[in-house]
Scaffold this active site. Structure first.
Site, PDB file in Angstrom:
ATOM      1  N   ARG A  52      13.026  10.464  12.754  1.00  0.00           N
ATOM      2  CA  ARG A  52      12.597  10.006  13.871  1.00  0.00           C
ATOM      3  C   ARG A  52      12.185   8.339  13.860  1.00  0.00           C
ATOM      4  NH1 ARG A  52      13.677  13.994  16.748  1.00  0.00           N
ATOM      5  NH2 ARG A  52      12.394  15.862  16.476  1.00  0.00           N
ATOM      6  N   HIS A  92       7.303  16.792  15.651  1.00  0.00           N
ATOM      7  CA  HIS A  92       6.792  16.614  17.051  1.00  0.00           C
ATOM      8  C   HIS A  92       5.225  16.431  16.947  1.00  0.00           C
ATOM      9  CE1 HIS A  92      10.479  16.769  19.276  1.00  0.00           C
ATOM     10  NE2 HIS A  92      10.972  18.256  18.759  1.00  0.00           N
ATOM     11  N   ASP A 143      17.186  21.208   9.685  1.00  0.00           N
ATOM     12  CA  ASP A 143      16.927  20.575  10.925  1.00  0.00           C
ATOM     13  C   ASP A 143      15.596  20.226  11.259  1.00  0.00           C
ATOM     14  OD1 ASP A 143      17.546  19.848  13.551  1.00  0.00           O
ATOM     15  OD2 ASP A 143      17.729  21.994  14.285  1.00  0.00           O
ATOM     16  N   HIS A 199      23.681  23.908  12.493  1.00  0.00           N
ATOM     17  CA  HIS A 199      22.724  25.015  12.699  1.00  0.00           C
ATOM     18  C   HIS A 199      23.283  26.352  13.552  1.00  0.00           C
ATOM     19  CE1 HIS A 199      22.808  22.608  16.015  1.00  0.00           C
ATOM     20  NE2 HIS A 199      21.616  21.716  15.885  1.00  0.00           N
TER      21      HIS A 199
END
Lengths: 432, 312
Positions: A73, A317, A313, A240
């Site tokens: 991020r 958040h 992955d 993925h």
């Protein structure tokens, strides 16, 4: 978790050493001096005092894990994760090397932004490699300066999160990447077929009344990418993989074209769509968690070598982004800290795979895909080592999370197998 | 009084609870026929009607049910778009709870949101429709209307006609009717019937005439105009040719069939006006039974005592 800078020699004593590079398993010790491997197996122990000895009886000593797919991020969303907090989450999961996806704000789509990641990451306890965007601003239209980005250290290219919809753009990207011989990674989802889908289209989505995302949205895009890879002769890595149909497509293509690889996440192996019955937004991921039949096909795909590696992955958040109605919740879950306990439980305990096979999926296989140094137990190699307790059953909880975010559906789940020490660069991590 | 604290979904509901709701609803139905249509059963109980999506009839039906029971009610309407921009769902929920309320009746465009509300706050939650998931009070009033007409639900054959994919009415009716021992066939354009609908225990038949021959009653779903032309329904006349409940179509079958519609109707689209107004339609009974059903659900969940119920 305690992370300390290495100040003295470390002896990992009396462990079961699994060396994935030489495909050897033996009992012995491992000696780390000045942050590099100084002895493996039988060696004359130095007489100096003041060494740190870690008892590894009944533990496995092997290469540090390598994750080809994380989201740290930074830049832009550093209230979710930073390169530093991500690095600590990696250490907690036994990962000494990760590749960060470029869907940051702004995206990593220039040599300068690749350099930004490398500068910020260079003193962190793990190795962090930027993956560059395939297209400028990840808008799926114009190719980035791949060669210049590669020279700055981009190890692969992906618009992850945003599938490359235009087949001609994907073809150009694959053709062009042959100049660099590094993989293109396309988030394989046909956006028209996915439509507004919030979870896998199946029995569960029908009961819940949630818009479904069919497995075809993935498998048709995977098939397109596989054919384009074969056609262009470029290197394709499929991220993925979530559906049985996609596994079958990869299997067929691998029988005639070798330059492809595939990853699967721990959560697609651990959960199935029945786990979404309570509308748990921490299970909302892209691609979605699919049906039990798909989960079994992914396990089978690992067993017979169609799937090459495990990648988390890891997608942090903020709590508010998950503590909301299902349509508004963000896609993604964190996954570094829970990875080994989850995959060891599913693959070794429940599906009787051999531990050395699982270790390949976490160490040498992903390193080979990216062309990373993988003879990590050779004398002088920079330390990238984990110590594993494969029998320990433990309940995953908040305290095990080092990430800045806590969006994990594993909280409260019993996992089997735990990373107890991660030694990376000049750092030693104690997780007991 | 019921085995679950909330009324979120009919999936997994037990027959005894539905029986109890229906029995209570019929008793309230009698109250509604009295000159003074009000009982003190929920005096002192505060209920918030929290509507994140436009609704006229469901909101009025709930409000009326609450007033008939002497509950104190407050209405809160918020469009989901304003929610997206501003206050979070959690904050809205907690703000309302802070005002010391006993129950929330919620309509929301997102499936699962009533369950989320129940996780956030302590009050009793009643689902008044959550997106394309469920509308359980509608299913209760539909079952009440069928029971009123046929006496029994066991063995009853019910066809649900229209856009099944996007219908919360269909899901709740399917769960409820199957629990009560009825049989359900769904019928509509194949692209508007979920691929996995069989898992809910229904039959699928794309041929409306066959369904009419088979069924005792048809529940006609509203075809939403915004679906027209979006590669879902090509046109009104195309839809009507295969799935319209038209006068001509019903005339060609030599049987009496009961017609239901949850409203609001599109006359001349999914149903001909003449049929909606005919004796075989029980659409207005559904509306009246809606008030009685909601009174029963509110009464049973908000702690009313059986002796107070029909007290004059």
């Amino acid at each position: 978790m305690k992370v300390k800078r290495i100040t003295k020699d470390i002896i990992l004593k009396n462990g079961k050493i699994i060396d994935p590079y030489n495909q050897k398993i033996f009992k012995g010790d491992l000696w780390i001096k000045n942050g590099v491997v100084a002895g493996v197996g039988d060696f004359a122990l130095p007489k100096s005092s003041g060494m740190q000895t870690i008892d590894c009886t009944n533990k496995i000593i092997t290469h540090g894990f390598c994750d080809l797919h994380v989201h740290f991020r930074e830049p832009g969303d550093d209230d979710k994760e930073t390169l530093q907090t991500g690095a600590y989450a990696a250490l907690a999961g036994g990962f000494t090397r990760v590749c960060v996806m470029p869907n940051t704000k702004p995206p990593i789509d220039s040599p300068e932004s690749v350099n930004f990641i490398n500068q910020k990451a260079k003193n962190l306890p793990i190795h962090i490699h930027p993956i560059g965007a395939v297209t400028k601003n990840q808008d799926g239209k114009y190719l980035t300066e791949m060669r210049l980005m590669s020279k700055e250290g981009a190890v692969a290219f992906s618009d992850d999160g945003l599938p490359i919809q235009d087949g001609a753009v994907m073809r150009m990207a694959l053709e062009y990447s042959k100049l660099l011989d590094i993989p293109i990674i396309n988030h394989a989802e046909d956006e028209c077929l996915r439509a507004e889908g919030l979870m896998n289209e199946g029995k569960v989505s029908t009961h819940l009344g949630l818009a479904g995302n069919p497995d075809l949205a993935e498998s048709m895009m995977v098939q397109r990418d596989l054919e384009l890879a074969e056609f262009t002769g470029a290197k394709l890595h499929v991220p993925h993989v979530s559906s049985k149909k996609a596994v079958n497509h990869i299997k067929r293509m691998k029988s005639k074209y070798k330059n492809i690889s595939a990853e699967v996440t721990p959560h697609h192996l651990f959960f199935n769509d029945e786990d979404l019955m309570g509308y748990n937004t921490n299970m909302k991921v892209a691609p979605p968690i699919r049906m039990e039949d798909d989960r079994k096909a992914l396990i089978q795909g690992i067993k017979n070598g169609i799937i090459d590696c495990i990648a988390t992955d890891h997608a942090p958040h903020k709590a508010e982004e998950k503590e909301t109605t299902f349509d508004l919740a963000s896609f993604g879950m964190i996954g570094l800290e829970s990875c080994f306990g989850a995959v060891n439980k599913i693959l070794i305990k429940e599906n009787k795979m051999k531990i050395e096979h699982l270790i390949n999926l976490l160490t040498i296989n992903p390193r080979n895909i990216m062309g990373f140094q993988n003879d990590l137990f050779s004398l002088g190699a920079v330390a990238e080592i984990v110590v594993l307790d494969t029998n320990l059953e433990w309940i995953f909880s908040r305290e095990h999370i080092e990430s800045k975010s806590i969006n994990s559906p594993y909280i409260g789940k019993t996992l089997k197998g735990k990373v107890v020490h991660t030694i990376s660069r000049d750092f030693v991590t104690n997780l007991t | 009084m019921l085995s679950q604290k909330h009324f979120l979904s009919l999936k997994g509901y037990i027959k005894e609870d539905i029986d109890k709701i229906l029995e209570t609803a019929f008793q309230f139905r009698e109250v509604l026929d009295r000159p003074i249509k009000k009982v003190p059963s929920l005096q002192g109980v505060t209920i918030v009607n929290l509507f994140f999506e436009n609704s006229t009839r469901t909101r009025i039906s709930f409000e009326l049910a609450q007033k008939r029971l002497s509950a104190d009610t407050v209405n809160f309407s918020a469009s989901s778009s304003s929610l997206k921009k501003g206050e979070s769902f959690k904050d809205t929920a907690q703000n309302i709870m802070a005002m010391k309320i006993d129950a929330v009746v919620m309509r929301h465009p997102t499936p699962g949101s009533p369950k989320l509300l129940a996780e956030f706050i302590d009050a009793t939650i009643i689902n008044a429709g959550d997106g394309t998931h469920e509308h359980p009070t509608q299913a209760i009033l539909d079952m009440m209307s069928l029971k009123e007409k046929f006496g029994n639900l066991r063995g009853l054959k019910v066809g649900i006609i229209g856009d099944i994919s996007h219908s919360r009415v269909a899901r709740s009716n399917i769960y409820g009717l199957l629990i009560m021992g009825a049989e359900v066939t769904v019928c509509g354009p194949p692209n508007l019937i979920p691929r996995y609908i069989n898992d809910l225990g229904v039959k699928v038949n794309f041929n409306l005439n066959e369904v009419i021959e088979w069924a005792d009653a048809l529940n006609i779903l509203r075809i939403q105009k915004e679906r027209m032309g979006r590669s879902l329904v090509p046109s009104v006349r195309e839809y009507r040719s295969a799935f319209g409940i038209t006068l001509d179509r019903l005339k060609s079958h030599k049987k009496e069939i009961v017609i239901m519609h949850p409203g609001p109707m599109n006359r001349g689209v999914e149903i001909d006006g003449a049929i909606a107004d005919s004796d075989q339609a029980i659409i207005l009974n559904q509306v009246l039974n809606g008030v009685a059903s909601r009174m029963a659900i509110l009464f049973l969940l908000c702690g009313g005592q059986p002796t107070e119920m029909v007290e004059k």
